[in-house]
Scaffold this motif. Structure first.
Motif, short mmCIF file in Angstrom:
data_model
loop_
_atom_site.label_atom_id
_atom_site.label_comp_id
_atom_site.label_asym_id
_atom_site.label_seq_id
_atom_site.Cartn_x
_atom_site.Cartn_y
_atom_site.Cartn_z
N SER A 162 4.10 -2.64 -14.10
CA SER A 162 4.69 -3.52 -15.11
C SER A 162 6.05 -4.03 -14.62
CB SER A 162 4.85 -2.76 -16.43
OG SER A 162 5.51 -3.55 -17.37
N MET A 163 6.88 -3.12 -14.09
CA MET A 163 8.19 -3.51 -13.57
C MET A 163 8.03 -4.46 -12.40
SD MET A 163 10.89 -1.28 -11.41
CE MET A 163 9.67 -1.28 -10.13
N ARG A 164 7.16 -4.10 -11.47
CA ARG A 164 6.92 -4.92 -10.29
C ARG A 164 6.44 -6.31 -10.68
NH1 ARG A 164 1.76 -5.32 -6.55
NH2 ARG A 164 1.14 -6.30 -8.50
N ASP B 291 0.80 -1.23 0.00
CA ASP B 291 0.00 0.00 0.00
C ASP B 291 0.84 1.28 0.00
OD1 ASP B 291 0.81 0.12 2.68
OD2 ASP B 291 -1.17 -0.38 3.48
N GLU B 292 2.15 1.16 -0.04
CA GLU B 292 3.04 2.31 -0.17
C GLU B 292 3.39 2.58 -1.63
OE1 GLU B 292 6.34 2.64 2.79
OE2 GLU B 292 5.59 0.68 3.48
N TRP B 293 2.57 2.06 -2.53
CA TRP B 293 2.88 2.14 -3.95
C TRP B 293 3.03 3.57 -4.45
CZ3 TRP B 293 -0.47 4.46 -7.38
CH2 TRP B 293 -1.77 4.69 -6.94
N GLU B 294 2.22 4.50 -3.95
CA GLU B 294 2.32 5.88 -4.45
C GLU B 294 3.66 6.51 -4.11
OE1 GLU B 294 -1.46 8.36 -4.81
OE2 GLU B 294 -1.92 7.03 -3.10
N GLU B 295 4.10 6.34 -2.86
CA GLU B 295 5.40 6.89 -2.44
C GLU B 295 6.55 6.22 -3.21
OE1 GLU B 295 3.22 5.44 -0.26
OE2 GLU B 295 2.47 7.14 0.91
N THR B 296 6.43 4.92 -3.38
CA THR B 296 7.47 4.17 -4.09
C THR B 296 7.54 4.62 -5.55
OG1 THR B 296 7.04 2.29 -2.63
CG2 THR B 296 8.29 1.86 -4.64
N MET B 297 6.38 4.79 -6.16
CA MET B 297 6.29 5.24 -7.54
C MET B 297 6.97 6.60 -7.71
SD MET B 297 2.64 5.13 -9.46
CE MET B 297 2.23 6.76 -8.91
N LYS B 298 6.69 7.51 -6.79
CA LYS B 298 7.27 8.85 -6.85
C LYS B 298 8.78 8.79 -6.66
CE LYS B 298 3.11 11.20 -5.31
NZ LYS B 298 2.42 11.81 -4.17
N ARG C 44 2.15 5.00 -12.82
CA ARG C 44 1.54 3.81 -12.22
C ARG C 44 1.69 2.57 -13.09
NH1 ARG C 44 -4.45 3.73 -9.47
NH2 ARG C 44 -4.36 1.58 -8.76
N SER C 45 1.38 2.70 -14.37
CA SER C 45 1.43 1.52 -15.24
C SER C 45 2.86 1.00 -15.39
CB SER C 45 0.81 1.81 -16.60
OG SER C 45 1.54 2.78 -17.30
N SER C 46 3.84 1.89 -15.49
CA SER C 46 5.24 1.47 -15.60
C SER C 46 5.72 0.79 -14.32
CB SER C 46 6.14 2.65 -15.92
OG SER C 46 5.82 3.19 -17.18
#
Length: 132
Positions: free
Chosen positions: A85-87, A67-74, A80-82
């Motif tokens: 996809s990587m994950r 659930d920390e995806w937004e912080e990790t993405m930034k 988000r899609s990239s």
């Protein structure tokens, strides 16, 4: 099975047969491994950052939560899609796993490669498994 028929969770990896292309012969083995999983070097570098983050957080006792995806993405400077996809490629390869809503390093990647190597060595080449 054709690549196009593989499950969505499957990941392709480039295998090179020359001794000079061995990952262990590279100046940066981690980057060389990720180059074999990801087509673009930029994504390979971000995958290294992500796996390193998972490893560091796991070792510190504060695993990276899904659930920390937004912080990790930034932090990775990915959309988000990239990011997903990587994950998903890392999950499909067995390099990481999700347990209890947390990312963890996984040994499935190593086990799968060893299984393939053992099969080739013993069944196809007819060698003694102990000689691998």
């Amino acid at each position: 099975m054709k690549v196009s028929e593989a499950p969505r969770t499957a990941t392709s990896i480039i295998v090179r047969s020359t001794a000079s292309a061995r990952i262990t012969q590279s100046k940066n083995p981690f980057l060389e491994l990720m180059r074999r999983v990801f087509r673009k070097e930029e994504v390979a570098l971000k995958a290294i950052k992500f796996v390193t983050l998972v490893e560091e957080r796991q070792k510190s006792g504060n695993p990276l939560r899904v659930d920390e995806w937004e912080e990790t993405m930034k932090m990775l400077e990915m959309n988000r899609s990239s990011f997903y996809s990587m994950r998903n490629k890392l999950l499909g390869a067995g390099m990481i796993a999700i347990r209890n809503g947390e990312y963890r390093l996984s040994g499935m990647f190593s086990r799968d490669l060893m299984d393939m190597a053992r099969w080739w060595w013993t069944v196809v080449l007819g060698n003694d498994p102990e000689s691998l």
